[in-house]
Design a protein around this motif. Structure first.
Motif, PDB file in Angstrom:
ATOM      1  N   SER A  73     -29.753  95.922 -96.503  1.00 29.95           N
ATOM      2  CA  SER A  73     -29.005  95.788 -97.751  1.00 29.95           C
ATOM      3  C   SER A  73     -28.727  97.166 -98.337  1.00 29.95           C
ATOM      4  O   SER A  73     -29.379  98.157 -98.008  1.00 29.95           O
ATOM      5  CB  SER A  73     -29.794  94.946 -98.761  1.00 29.95           C
ATOM      6  N   GLU A  74     -27.759  97.235 -99.213  1.00 29.21           N
ATOM      7  CA  GLU A  74     -27.407  98.502 -99.859  1.00 29.21           C
ATOM      8  C   GLU A  74     -28.605  99.068-100.620  1.00 29.21           C
ATOM      9  O   GLU A  74     -28.884 100.268-100.570  1.00 29.21           O
ATOM     10  CB  GLU A  74     -26.226  98.287-100.801  1.00 29.21           C
ATOM     11  N   ASN A  75     -29.330  98.188-101.319  1.00 24.27           N
ATOM     12  CA  ASN A  75     -30.484  98.622-102.093  1.00 24.27           C
ATOM     13  C   ASN A  75     -31.582  99.188-101.189  1.00 24.27           C
ATOM     14  O   ASN A  75     -32.211 100.198-101.520  1.00 24.27           O
ATOM     15  CB  ASN A  75     -31.030  97.460-102.919  1.00 24.27           C
ATOM     16  N   ALA A  76     -31.814  98.566-100.045  1.00 22.85           N
ATOM     17  CA  ALA A  76     -32.851  99.048 -99.122  1.00 22.85           C
ATOM     18  C   ALA A  76     -32.507 100.434 -98.584  1.00 22.85           C
ATOM     19  O   ALA A  76     -33.360 101.320 -98.536  1.00 22.85           O
ATOM     20  CB  ALA A  76     -33.020  98.058 -97.970  1.00 22.85           C
ATOM     21  N   LYS A  78     -30.403 102.688 -99.958  1.00 19.26           N
ATOM     22  CA  LYS A  78     -30.465 103.656-101.057  1.00 19.26           C
ATOM     23  C   LYS A  78     -31.907 104.004-101.410  1.00 19.26           C
ATOM     24  O   LYS A  78     -32.227 105.168-101.640  1.00 19.26           O
ATOM     25  CB  LYS A  78     -29.755 103.106-102.302  1.00 19.26           C
ATOM     26  N   SER A  79     -32.768 103.002-101.448  1.00 19.87           N
ATOM     27  CA  SER A  79     -34.175 103.250-101.780  1.00 19.87           C
ATOM     28  C   SER A  79     -34.820 104.172-100.753  1.00 19.87           C
ATOM     29  O   SER A  79     -35.532 105.119-101.115  1.00 19.87           O
ATOM     30  CB  SER A  79     -34.953 101.937-101.844  1.00 19.87           C
ATOM     31  N   GLN A  80     -34.565 103.928 -99.489  1.00 20.78           N
ATOM     32  CA  GLN A  80     -35.175 104.747 -98.445  1.00 20.78           C
ATOM     33  C   GLN A  80     -34.647 106.183 -98.505  1.00 20.78           C
ATOM     34  O   GLN A  80     -35.415 107.140 -98.336  1.00 20.78           O
ATOM     35  CB  GLN A  80     -34.919 104.144 -97.074  1.00 20.78           C
ATOM     36  N   TRP A  82     -33.492 107.740-101.228  1.00 23.96           N
ATOM     37  CA  TRP A  82     -34.053 108.366-102.425  1.00 23.96           C
ATOM     38  C   TRP A  82     -35.512 108.739-102.229  1.00 23.96           C
ATOM     39  O   TRP A  82     -35.969 109.793-102.691  1.00 23.96           O
ATOM     40  CB  TRP A  82     -33.895 107.467-103.642  1.00 23.96           C
ATOM     41  N   ILE A  83     -36.268 107.910-101.549  1.00 24.80           N
ATOM     42  CA  ILE A  83     -37.673 108.229-101.280  1.00 24.80           C
ATOM     43  C   ILE A  83     -37.760 109.465-100.388  1.00 24.80           C
ATOM     44  O   ILE A  83     -38.556 110.377-100.644  1.00 24.80           O
ATOM     45  CB  ILE A  83     -38.396 107.026-100.648  1.00 24.80           C
ATOM     46  N   SER A  86     -36.839 112.542-102.369  1.00 24.38           N
ATOM     47  CA  SER A  86     -37.923 112.854-103.307  1.00 24.38           C
ATOM     48  C   SER A  86     -39.078 113.552-102.604  1.00 24.38           C
ATOM     49  O   SER A  86     -39.621 114.541-103.109  1.00 24.38           O
ATOM     50  CB  SER A  86     -38.428 111.578-103.985  1.00 24.38           C
TER      51      SER A  86
END
Length: 145
Positions: A73-76, A78-80, A82-83, A86
């Motif tokens: 998914s787009e959220n998955a 993006k989250s990966q 960003w992590i 970071s």
């Protein structure tokens, strides 16, 4: 129109050829587009923006070491990303604050290998720097080894 046999079969619509000379580098770039409505300068600016996106993903592949995405998914995704960004920035901050000579790549490799060790980060990284430098003199004693 594309005239090659395989390319003409794959794409039969007319194309627009735009030539652009980059004022900063002096390079001449040629673009093909099927958009006849936009001005040529707008098309070249769109290609420039797209190229920046390509360079960003190239940087991600080279520096963040994301081998595979754990979700689709787009959220998955993006989250990966960003992590990973970071973690990269945190390691860069640690490197700067501790004034280490090790590269970010070396530090990330070390952290991935010693992830479950209970060694404090500054001691772990100091040990790597000491191993890189080595003893100053053959008469120098090592206290902790």
């Amino acid at each position: 129109m594309l005239t090659g046999v395989p390319s003409h079969e794959d794409f039969k619509d007319p194309l627009r050829r735009i030539r652009f000379q980059d004022p900063t580098t002096g390079k001449t770039l040629v673009f093909l587009t099927n958009n006849f409505a936009l001005p040529a300068l707008t098309v070249t600016q769109l290609y420039r923006c797209r190229w920046q996106v390509e360079l960003f993903f190239k940087w991600i592949k080279q520096h963040l070491r994301i081998k595979a995405f754990f979700g689709t998914s787009e959220n998955a995704v993006k989250s990966q990303i960003w992590i990973a960004v970071s973690v990269y920035l945190l390691v860069a901050i640690v490197r700067k604050r501790l004034k280490l000579t090790a590269t970010l790549y070396e530090m990330l490799q070390l952290l991935s290998l010693t992830m479950f060790e209970r060694t404090p980060l500054d001691q772990l990284l100091a040990r790597v720097v000491a191993e890189k430098i080595g003893p100053q003199s053959p008469n120098q004693l090592t206290l902790f080894n």
